[in-house]
Design an enzyme around this catalytic site. Structure first.
Site, short mmCIF file in Angstrom:
data_model
loop_
_atom_site.label_atom_id
_atom_site.label_comp_id
_atom_site.label_asym_id
_atom_site.label_seq_id
_atom_site.Cartn_x
_atom_site.Cartn_y
_atom_site.Cartn_z
CD GLU A 119 -2.89 -1.26 2.33
OE1 GLU A 119 -2.79 -0.42 3.24
OE2 GLU A 119 -3.78 -2.13 2.29
CG HIS A 161 -9.68 -5.56 0.62
ND1 HIS A 161 -10.02 -6.67 1.38
CD2 HIS A 161 -8.36 -5.36 0.83
CE1 HIS A 161 -8.95 -7.12 2.01
NE2 HIS A 161 -7.92 -6.35 1.69
C1 XIL Z 1 -6.34 -6.27 8.33
C2 XIL Z 1 -6.70 -7.46 9.20
O1 XIL Z 1 -7.63 -8.25 8.52
C3 XIL Z 1 -7.29 -6.99 10.51
O2 XIL Z 1 -7.46 -8.09 11.40
C4 XIL Z 1 -6.36 -5.97 11.16
O3 XIL Z 1 -6.98 -5.46 12.30
C5 XIL Z 1 -6.03 -4.85 10.20
O4 XIL Z 1 -5.50 -5.38 9.01
N1 XIL Z 1 -4.97 -4.61 3.68
C6 XIL Z 1 -3.98 -5.45 4.15
C7 XIL Z 1 -4.26 -6.32 5.31
O5 XIL Z 1 -2.92 -5.55 3.52
O6 XIL Z 1 -3.10 -6.54 6.08
C8 XIL Z 1 -5.36 -5.76 6.19
O7 XIL Z 1 -5.65 -6.75 7.18
C9 XIL Z 1 -6.56 -5.44 5.35
C10 XIL Z 1 -6.24 -4.41 4.31
#
Ligand code: XIL
Length: 455
Positions: free
Chosen positions: A157, A235
Site C-alpha cells: 500500500e 477488497h
Molecule cells: C487487516 C486485518 O484483517 C485486521 O485483522 C487488522 O486489524 C487490520 O488489518 N490490507 C492489508 C491487510 O494488507 O493486512 C489488512 O488486514 C486489510 C487491508
C-alpha cells in the site's frame, strides 16, 4: 483408488504404466476449491488468524478448502519487531507449521507497510538510520523464514488512491522514493527462494493508482530491481467488480511478473439477502475467471475463512458478509460460483482429495561401494491430485539413511513416503520429486521396488 504400479522402472515399465493410467476413466470434477484450483495450476488460499485455529469448524474448513495460507496479522511489523531489534515469531511460526503439515503454501505478509507499524519506527527522522532499520527488519524477518515461504508481500500500500502519488508514510518522507526498491533488494538477499510481490488495494482495474504501480513495476523490470509479482488485494464491493480486471491482470503479466489476487473479499450492506448473495456470486465468478484466464495469474487468496471473523464489519460500517463461508461455515452462493469458475463441481466432491491418478519413476543419481542415492518423481495424470504416497521396498541389508523433500515412515523393509508439504498438490501432468540416500554395508546396491498412489 487406483494403484499405479511398479516394480522397477525401466522406460518400458513406465510407458506401460502411463498406458494403464490413460485407460482409467476420467476422474470427477474436483469438489473443493484447492483441488479445482490445482487442476488449473493455481493456488487457492485464505488469510487465517492464529487465535481461531483451535475452533474445529474453522480449521476443518481451512484444511479442506485451501492450499495456501496468509497470516492475517502475525507477520506484521508491530508483531515481529515491536521494539527495536527485538524480534518475535511465535504466532507466525505456528502458522507456518500448520501450513506445512497441511501441504499449504505460505504468503508472508508484510515486510514494509505504514500500518500496524510500531511507534518507534514512526519516530525516526534520519534517512540513513531508517534505511538501516528497514533493512535490518527485512533481513531478520525474511531471514527467519528463509526457505519456508513461497511469497512475500515486500511492500504494501505505498500509493494513494486517485492521483497515483506516493502515500505519505515515514518511509516515503524520510528515505524517499527509493525505499521500495531498497526493500525489494533486502528481501531478495534475505530469502532468494521466495517470490517478491508489491501488494496494494484499488489496483484491481485500470485507474490512476494501478497506472502508477504499473509504471513502477515496468521501471523495476528495466533496471533489474528484484520484483517477481504484483498482488491485487481486491477488497471489493458487491456489484462493482472493475470490468477491466482481466485486462489489468494481463498488462501486469505482460511486464513479466506474476499476478496474485491476494486479499479477495466482496462486501455488501448487511443483512445479506438472496439478491445480494446472487450478485456476490456473480462477482466472485468474475474475479476468479479473470485470474484463470491469464496464465501468469497464479493464485487467489480470500481475506478470511468465514464471515464470522472478517475484518470488514470492523472497518466498513454496516457492511459485511464478504466471504465464501457464512457465520456457520455454510457454503454461500459465492462459494459455488467460485468453484465452478475454477472448473470444479459444487454438486460433486465429497470434500476429500486425490481423485486423480499418479505415476512414479525412479532414478539412481549416485552410487558407491556401500550405498547409493536415488530420486523418485511422482507425476499426476490427466486430473489433479491433492496429495500422493510413494512406497519404497528396500532390499536386504539396505537402510534409508536420509530422505529429503518427503516425509518417510519406515516399517521393516517398507518405506512409505508422503509429501513434504509444499509438493503435495499437483496440477494435471505436474511432478514432484524426493530424494534419498541408501546405506548398504553388505554391498547390496540393487534398486528398491517402487509403487505410488493417491492420496
Ligand atoms: C487487516 C486485518 O484483517 C485486521 O485483522 C487488522 O486489524 C487490520 O488489518 N490490507 C492489508 C491487510 O494488507 O493486512 C489488512 O488486514 C486489510 C487491508
Amino acid at each position: 483408488m487406483r494403484r499405479a504400479l511398479i516394480a522397477v522402472l525401466g522406460a518400458a515399465t513406465l510407458f506401460l504404466a502411463m498406458l494403464v493410467a490413460a485407460a482409467l476413466p476420467a476422474s470427477a470434477a474436483p469438489g473443493t476449491l484447492k483441488e479445482a484450483a490445482a487442476a488449473k495450476g493455481i493456488v487457492f488460499g485464505t488469510a487465517a488468524a492464529q487465535n481461531h485455529l483451535g475452533e474445529a469448524a474453522y480449521t476443518e474448513t481451512l484444511n479442506r478448502e485451501f492450499n495456501q495460507l496468509t497470516p492475517e496479522n502475525e507477520m506484521k511489523w508491530e508483531t515481529t519487531e515491536p521494539s527495536r531489534n527485538s524480534f518475535g515469531y511465535g504466532a507466525a511460526d505456528q502458522h507456518v507449521g500448520h501450513a506445512r503439515s497441511q501441504g499449504m503454501a505460505v504468503r508472508g505478509h508484510t515486510l514494509v507497510w505504514h500500518s500496524q507499524l510500531p511507534g518507534w519506527v514512526e519516530d525516526i527522522s534520519s534517512r540513513t538510520e531508517l534505511l538501516d532499520v528497514m533493512r535490518n527488519h527485512i533481513s531478520n524477518v525474511a531471514g527467519h523464514f528463509r526457505g519456508d515461504l513461497e511469497y512475500w508481500d515486500v511492500v504494501n500500500e505505498a500509493f494513494l488512491d486517485g492521483s497515483g502519488a506516493r502515500r505519505d508514510t515515514v518511509f516515503q518522507r524520510v528515505i524517499g522514493d527509493d525505499y521500495i526498491e531498497e526493500a525489494f533488494r533486502a528481501a531478495r538477499a534475505a530469502d532468494p527462494g521466495a517470490e517478491l510481490c508489491y501488494n496494494d488495494y484499488n489496483i484491481d482495474g485500470r485507474n490512476a493508482k494501478s497506472d502508477a504501480v504499473y509504471a513502477m513495476v515496468q521501471d523495476f523490470k528495466r533496471r533489474g530491481v528484484p520484483i517477481d509479482c504484483v498482488g491485487l488485494q481486491a477488497h471489493l464491493i458487491v456489484g462493482s467488480v472493475p470490468g477491466d480486471i482481466q485486462a489489468n491482470i494481463q498488462r501486469f503479466a505482460d511486464l513479466g511478473v506474476k499476478v496474485y489476487i491476494t486479499e479477495l473479499d466482496i462486501r455488501m450492506q448487511t443483512p445479506p439477502d438472496s439478491a445480494k448473495l446472487a450478485q456476490q456470486a456473480d462477482d466472485y465468478r468474475a474475479v476468479t475467471s479473470a485470474c484463470v484466464a491469464v496464465a501468469a495469474c497464479k493464485g487467489i487468496t480470500v481475506w478470511g475463512v468465514t464471515d464470522k471473523y472478517s475484518w470488514v464489519p470492523d472497518v466498513f460500517e454496516g457492511e459485511g458478509a464478504a466471504l465464501l463461508f457464512d457465520d456457520d461455515y455454510g457454503k454461500k452462493p459465492a462459494y459455488d460460483a467460485t468453484l465452478e469458475a475454477l472448473g470444479g463441481d459444487p454438486g460433486g466432491g465429497d470434500g476429500g482429495g486425490g481423485d486423480g491418478s499418479v505415476t512414479c519413476a525412479y532414478t539412481r543419481t549416485a552410487q558407491w561401494g556401500t550405498g547409493f542415492n536415488g530420486r523418485v518423481t511422482i507425476t499426476a495424470g490427466g486430473g489433479s491430485v491433492s496429495s500422493w504416497t510413494a512406497v519404497l521396498t528396500m532390499n536386504s541389508g539396505q537402510d534409508v539413511a536420509a530422505l529429503w523433500n518427503g516425509r518417510p515412515t519406515e516399517n521393516g523393509s517398507t518405506v512409505t513416503v508422503k509429501p513434504a508439504g509444499w509438493n503435495s498438490s499437483l496440477a494435471p501432468g505436474a511432478s514432484a520429486s524426493f530424494g534419498f540416500t541408501v546405506n548398504a554395508p553388505d554391498g547390496n546396491v540393487s534398486d528398491p521396488g517402487l509403487a505410488c498412489d493417491t492420496p
